[in-house]
Design an enzyme around this catalytic site. Structure first.
Site, mmCIF file in Angstrom:
data_model
loop_
_atom_site.group_PDB
_atom_site.id
_atom_site.type_symbol
_atom_site.label_atom_id
_atom_site.label_comp_id
_atom_site.label_asym_id
_atom_site.label_seq_id
_atom_site.Cartn_x
_atom_site.Cartn_y
_atom_site.Cartn_z
ATOM 1 N N LYS A 1 6.714 -1.657 2.441
ATOM 2 C CA LYS A 1 7.007 -2.143 3.794
ATOM 3 C C LYS A 1 8.294 -2.977 3.809
ATOM 4 O O LYS A 1 9.041 -2.964 4.788
ATOM 5 C CB LYS A 1 5.818 -2.952 4.337
ATOM 6 C CG LYS A 1 4.626 -2.082 4.719
ATOM 7 C CD LYS A 1 4.990 -1.123 5.851
ATOM 8 C CE LYS A 1 3.798 -0.408 6.435
ATOM 9 N NZ LYS A 1 4.148 0.574 7.475
ATOM 10 N N TYR B 1 1.942 -1.896 -1.637
ATOM 11 C CA TYR B 1 2.081 -1.700 -0.184
ATOM 12 C C TYR B 1 3.181 -2.611 0.369
ATOM 13 O O TYR B 1 4.056 -2.164 1.128
ATOM 14 C CB TYR B 1 0.737 -2.017 0.493
ATOM 15 C CG TYR B 1 0.758 -1.986 2.006
ATOM 16 C CD1 TYR B 1 0.714 -0.780 2.693
ATOM 17 C CD2 TYR B 1 0.800 -3.172 2.746
ATOM 18 C CE1 TYR B 1 0.720 -0.750 4.092
ATOM 19 C CE2 TYR B 1 0.810 -3.145 4.140
ATOM 20 C CZ TYR B 1 0.771 -1.941 4.808
ATOM 21 O OH TYR B 1 0.783 -1.912 6.182
HETATM 22 N N1 LIG Z 1 -3.838 -2.211 10.380
HETATM 23 C C1 LIG Z 1 -3.121 -3.212 9.895
HETATM 24 O O1 LIG Z 1 -3.664 -4.276 9.504
HETATM 25 C C2 LIG Z 1 -1.622 -3.115 9.825
HETATM 26 C C3 LIG Z 1 -0.892 -4.287 9.603
HETATM 27 C C4 LIG Z 1 0.505 -4.222 9.515
HETATM 28 C C5 LIG Z 1 1.130 -3.012 9.650
HETATM 29 N N2 LIG Z 1 0.403 -1.876 9.865
HETATM 30 C C6 LIG Z 1 1.121 -0.609 9.938
HETATM 31 O O2 LIG Z 1 0.968 -0.049 11.225
HETATM 32 C C7 LIG Z 1 1.041 1.377 11.135
HETATM 33 C C8 LIG Z 1 -0.130 1.973 11.898
HETATM 34 O O3 LIG Z 1 -1.335 1.557 11.269
HETATM 35 P P1 LIG Z 1 -2.749 1.510 12.024
HETATM 36 O O4 LIG Z 1 -3.272 0.123 11.891
HETATM 37 O O5 LIG Z 1 -2.633 2.123 13.359
HETATM 38 O O6 LIG Z 1 -3.634 2.375 11.027
HETATM 39 P P2 LIG Z 1 -4.221 3.845 11.145
HETATM 40 O O7 LIG Z 1 -4.968 4.002 12.431
HETATM 41 O O8 LIG Z 1 -4.935 4.071 9.862
HETATM 42 O O9 LIG Z 1 -2.909 4.774 11.219
HETATM 43 C C9 LIG Z 1 -2.197 5.203 10.104
HETATM 44 C C10 LIG Z 1 -1.816 6.652 10.362
HETATM 45 O O10 LIG Z 1 -0.977 7.112 9.311
HETATM 46 C C11 LIG Z 1 -1.192 8.493 9.207
HETATM 47 N N3 LIG Z 1 -0.838 9.030 7.909
HETATM 48 C C12 LIG Z 1 -1.222 8.606 6.690
HETATM 49 N N4 LIG Z 1 -0.726 9.422 5.746
HETATM 50 C C13 LIG Z 1 -0.025 10.388 6.399
HETATM 51 C C14 LIG Z 1 0.702 11.533 5.982
HETATM 52 N N5 LIG Z 1 0.816 11.877 4.689
HETATM 53 N N6 LIG Z 1 1.311 12.274 6.939
HETATM 54 C C15 LIG Z 1 1.199 11.975 8.249
HETATM 55 N N7 LIG Z 1 0.505 10.917 8.702
HETATM 56 C C16 LIG Z 1 -0.099 10.132 7.777
HETATM 57 C C17 LIG Z 1 -2.702 8.675 9.413
HETATM 58 O O11 LIG Z 1 -2.876 9.977 9.937
HETATM 59 P P3 LIG Z 1 -4.172 10.900 9.683
HETATM 60 O O12 LIG Z 1 -4.968 10.829 10.959
HETATM 61 O O13 LIG Z 1 -3.622 12.266 9.431
HETATM 62 O O14 LIG Z 1 -4.881 10.329 8.485
HETATM 63 C C18 LIG Z 1 -3.040 7.561 10.383
HETATM 64 O O15 LIG Z 1 -3.270 8.000 11.680
HETATM 65 C C19 LIG Z 1 1.063 1.719 9.633
HETATM 66 O O16 LIG Z 1 2.386 1.988 9.239
HETATM 67 C C20 LIG Z 1 0.582 0.444 8.990
HETATM 68 O O17 LIG Z 1 1.091 0.301 7.675
HETATM 69 C C21 LIG Z 1 -0.963 -1.904 9.987
#
Ligand SMILES: NC(=O)c1ccc[n+]([C@@H]2O[C@H](COP(=O)([O-])OP(=O)(O)OC[C@H]3O[C@@H](n4cnc5c(N)ncnc54)[C@H](OP(=O)(O)O)[C@@H]3O)[C@@H](O)[C@H]2O)c1
Length: 251
Positions: free
Chosen positions: A161, A157
């Site tokens: 990133k 991961y």
């Molecule tokens: N949460 C953390 O701790 C954290 C920390 C640092 C960075 N981030 C980054 O922030 C961003 C948002 O994360 P979040 O925390 O809001 O998590 P989240 O609610 O799980 O959102 C991730 C989204 O990615 C979508 N996704 C996954 N695979 C996909 C695909 N093949 N095609 C289209 N959409 C897809 C999912 O859509 P579906 O509804 O279709 O599954 C989901 O809504 C991500 O890039 C994550 O890596 C998160």
């Protein structure tokens, strides 16, 4: 167009069901009526998010988007811009996956690479094309501190990133001359559906806090932010640790 206070009229969420993306939309909708293009897979969750954003005063348009279906990306981005300019596009989709499985399961490693790196690069170039033509707008890329110095504990991961972070940082340099702004957001642990069931890490934050910092940074035309901001300092220290020691750290 954004108003004088930097508040958008139109917001494109790629990965529109992401908790952080939804918080960003709600934060902007609190300031003025907002049109949201919700680009996501056609799921019940997407319909629920569309309904939820409708209740806070957003006009929502749903567009199909699947990160692993590269051939469909151009149509997705063109559909998003078809009804007029987009002021802010948020690249929010991402996959965490199981870290120990990811480096031993070729299929999962490939999926993480495609969703977190290949697709953001492809979509980023398509967004750049559109924003260059309209000569304004901001692209917000949700990166992670995990990419700033890749750790043993989640290096698949983290590596994806690191790549997407580098790409969007460079895209910001390239788009500057066209009046287009790029913001790279590096959150630490965010309590969202991505981390559901996991023990919160130190300095854990929430989607609303990340949204608040993002909105402020877009207004200030920042190029990189950390969420929470203290992570900037933490990462400076982590980056200074010699590899011989760093490779043995358990986090
Ligand atoms: N949460 C953390 O701790 C954290 C920390 C640092 C960075 N981030 C980054 O922030 C961003 C948002 O994360 P979040 O925390 O809001 O998590 P989240 O609610 O799980 O959102 C991730 C989204 O990615 C979508 N996704 C996954 N695979 C996909 C695909 N093949 N095609 C289209 N959409 C897809 C999912 O859509 P579906 O509804 O279709 O599954 C989901 O809504 C991500 O890039 C994550 O890596 C998160």
């Amino acid at each position: 167009m954004m108003d004088a206070l930097g508040t958008p009229q139109t917001l494109l969420l790629l990965g529109g069901t992401s908790d952080i993306a939804v918080s960003i939309a709600k934060r902007y909708a609190a300031d003025r009526p907002l049109t949201v293009v919700l680009a996501a897979r056609p799921t019940e969750r997407r319909s629920a998010v569309a309904a939820e954003l409708g209740t806070v005063g957003c006009t929502v348009r749903e567009v199909d988007f699947d990160a692993v279906d590269h051939a469909s990306h151009r149509a997705t981005v063109e559909a998003a811009f078809a009804e007029g300019d987009i002021d802010i596009a948020v690249v929010a989709f991402g996959l965490l996956g199981d870290a120990e499985q990811a480096w031993q399961d070729p299929e999962l490693a490939l999926e993480l690479a495609q969703v977190n790196y290949t697709a953001p690069v492809h979509v980023g170039v398509l967004l750049a094309e559109q924003m260059k033509a309209q000569r304004h707008g901001s692209i917000v890329a949700l990166s992670s501190v995990a990419g700033e110095r890749v750790r043993r504990s989640n290096f698949v991961y983290g590596s994806t990133k690191a790549g997407m972070d580098g790409f969007y940082t460079g895209l910001g340099y390239a788009l500057d001359q066209y009046g287009v702004h790029v913001l790279v957001v590096r959150p630490g642990f965010v309590k969202s559906k991505m981390t559901e069931g996991m023990a919160a890490a130190p300095l854990a934050t929430t989607p609303d806090e990340v949204a608040e910092l993002t909105v402020k940074a877009v207004r200030g035309k920042k190029s990189t932010i950390w969420a929470p901001p203290l992570f900037r300092l933490v990462m400076l220290v982590l980056k200074a640790i010699p590899t011989a020691i760093f490779r043995k750290l358990s986090f």
